[in-house]
Design an enzyme around this catalytic site. Structure first.
Site, PDB file in Angstrom:
ATOM      1  N   PHE A  29     -41.564 -34.491  40.873  1.00 22.88           N
ATOM      2  CA  PHE A  29     -42.462 -33.516  40.257  1.00 22.88           C
ATOM      3  C   PHE A  29     -43.134 -34.099  39.024  1.00 22.88           C
ATOM      4  CE2 PHE A  29     -42.852 -29.682  37.434  1.00 22.88           C
ATOM      5  CZ  PHE A  29     -43.642 -28.887  38.259  1.00 22.88           C
ATOM      6  N   SER A  97     -35.465 -36.559  42.258  1.00 26.91           N
ATOM      7  CA  SER A  97     -35.823 -35.283  41.645  1.00 26.91           C
ATOM      8  C   SER A  97     -36.401 -34.319  42.691  1.00 26.91           C
ATOM      9  CB  SER A  97     -36.810 -35.552  40.493  1.00 26.91           C
ATOM     10  OG  SER A  97     -37.029 -34.398  39.730  1.00 26.91           O
ATOM     11  N   MET A  98     -37.652 -33.861  42.525  1.00 25.37           N
ATOM     12  CA  MET A  98     -38.236 -33.024  43.575  1.00 25.37           C
ATOM     13  C   MET A  98     -38.377 -33.816  44.875  1.00 25.37           C
ATOM     14  SD  MET A  98     -41.737 -30.733  43.664  1.00 25.37           S
ATOM     15  CE  MET A  98     -42.885 -32.085  43.995  1.00 25.37           C
ATOM     16  N   ASP A 193     -28.637 -36.158  32.299  1.00 24.20           N
ATOM     17  CA  ASP A 193     -29.960 -35.920  32.881  1.00 24.20           C
ATOM     18  C   ASP A 193     -30.595 -34.789  32.081  1.00 24.20           C
ATOM     19  OD1 ASP A 193     -32.119 -34.969  34.471  1.00 24.20           O
ATOM     20  OD2 ASP A 193     -31.172 -35.724  36.295  1.00 24.20           O
ATOM     21  N   HIS A 223     -32.594 -39.205  33.981  1.00 28.69           N
ATOM     22  CA  HIS A 223     -33.108 -38.575  35.199  1.00 28.69           C
ATOM     23  C   HIS A 223     -33.798 -39.557  36.154  1.00 28.69           C
ATOM     24  CE1 HIS A 223     -34.537 -35.529  37.878  1.00 28.69           C
ATOM     25  NE2 HIS A 223     -35.802 -35.836  37.648  1.00 28.69           N
TER      26      HIS A 223
END
Length: 251
Positions: A29, A97-98, A193, A223
């Site tokens: 994202f 992540s996304m 994160d 992250h």
């Protein structure tokens, strides 16, 4: 929606033709393919066919992203998956992540996927749920959460509030169907994160129905672990995992 802004240098989609084993790698994202390229190149070097799609609205300008929906993002990875299906007999999917959320999404939609490797995947981010109530059009950037001070992620310097609403829809959709995932899974999670709470990965481990599932904890990355100190661990462990899954199938 046609994109009005040029693709940023380093944010282009990438493709590497290799053997009949395909690996889809998805960025996250507000990020870009730059965050996944080192992994893609390492997997290609190992002989695999690799596809790193650019998610619609990403890698250009945050105003472009503001006009896209989560369906645009799922369509972007579906297109990449189809590109691999046309060339490969076996497909693995990984994402950050996304991109990890989209990895889970694809596993729900395509049970034929051989195995998945979510990296700091997002299924529940309380701070994003709250951000939906904010009246502003853009919020501060969330990109480049990296422990290594020498590395920067190619990501947007603002986050569209409209896009936060869209990722919340995607996370809710994926979260409620985690039990549908049965393929082998290797889950990477950073202990620290500042974007996605680490308990997201524990939730994924608990909810998926995979018989073969393993979590690897990354102690020295934030992250964006794919660009951080633990990048070699991710590459090495992913290649071992893929080899193990393929050997199990061959037996």
């Amino acid at each position: 929606m046609s994109e009005r802004y040029p693709v940023l240098e380093g944010a282009e989609p990438f493709y590497f033709e290799g053997n009949s084993i395909g690996i889809l790698v998805s960025h996250g994202f507000t990020g870009s393919t730059q965050s996944m390229r080192p992994l893609g190149e390492a997997y290609a070097k190992a002989g695999y066919t690799v596809c790193g799609p650019r998610l619609k609205g990403h890698g250009t300008h945050y105003e472009e992203m503001e006009g896209t929906t989560y369906e645009d993002w799922t369509a972007s990875v579906e297109e990449g998956y189809q590109w691999l299906k046309d060339r490969c007999s076996t497909i693995f999917v990984t994402g950050l992540s996304m991109g990890g959320t989209l990895t889970l999404y694809l596993a729900q939609k395509h049970p034929e996927i051989k195995a998945i490797i979510p990296i700091n995947a997002a299924v529940d981010i309380p701070t994003m749920a709250g951000a939906q109530q904010i009246q502003a059009r853009f919020l501060d950037a969330i990109g480049s959460d990296i422990k290594n001070p020498a590395v920067t992620e190619l990501a947007y310097d603002k986050t569209p509030v409209q896009s936060i609403k869209e990722i919340n829809k995607l996370m809710a959709l994926v979260r409620q169907n985690l039990h549908e995932i049965k393929c082998p899974a290797l889950v990477f999670v950073s202990t620290e994160d500042h974007v996605v709470p680490p308990d997201n990965s524990r939730l994924i481990m608990d909810e998926i129905s995979s018989e073969h599932k393993k979590m690897i904890v990354l102690e020295n990355s934030y992250h964006v672990a794919t660009l951080d100190h633990d990048q070699p661990i991710i590459i090495d462990q992913t290649l071992k995992f893929i080899e193990h899954v393929l050997n199990q199938t061959a037996v």
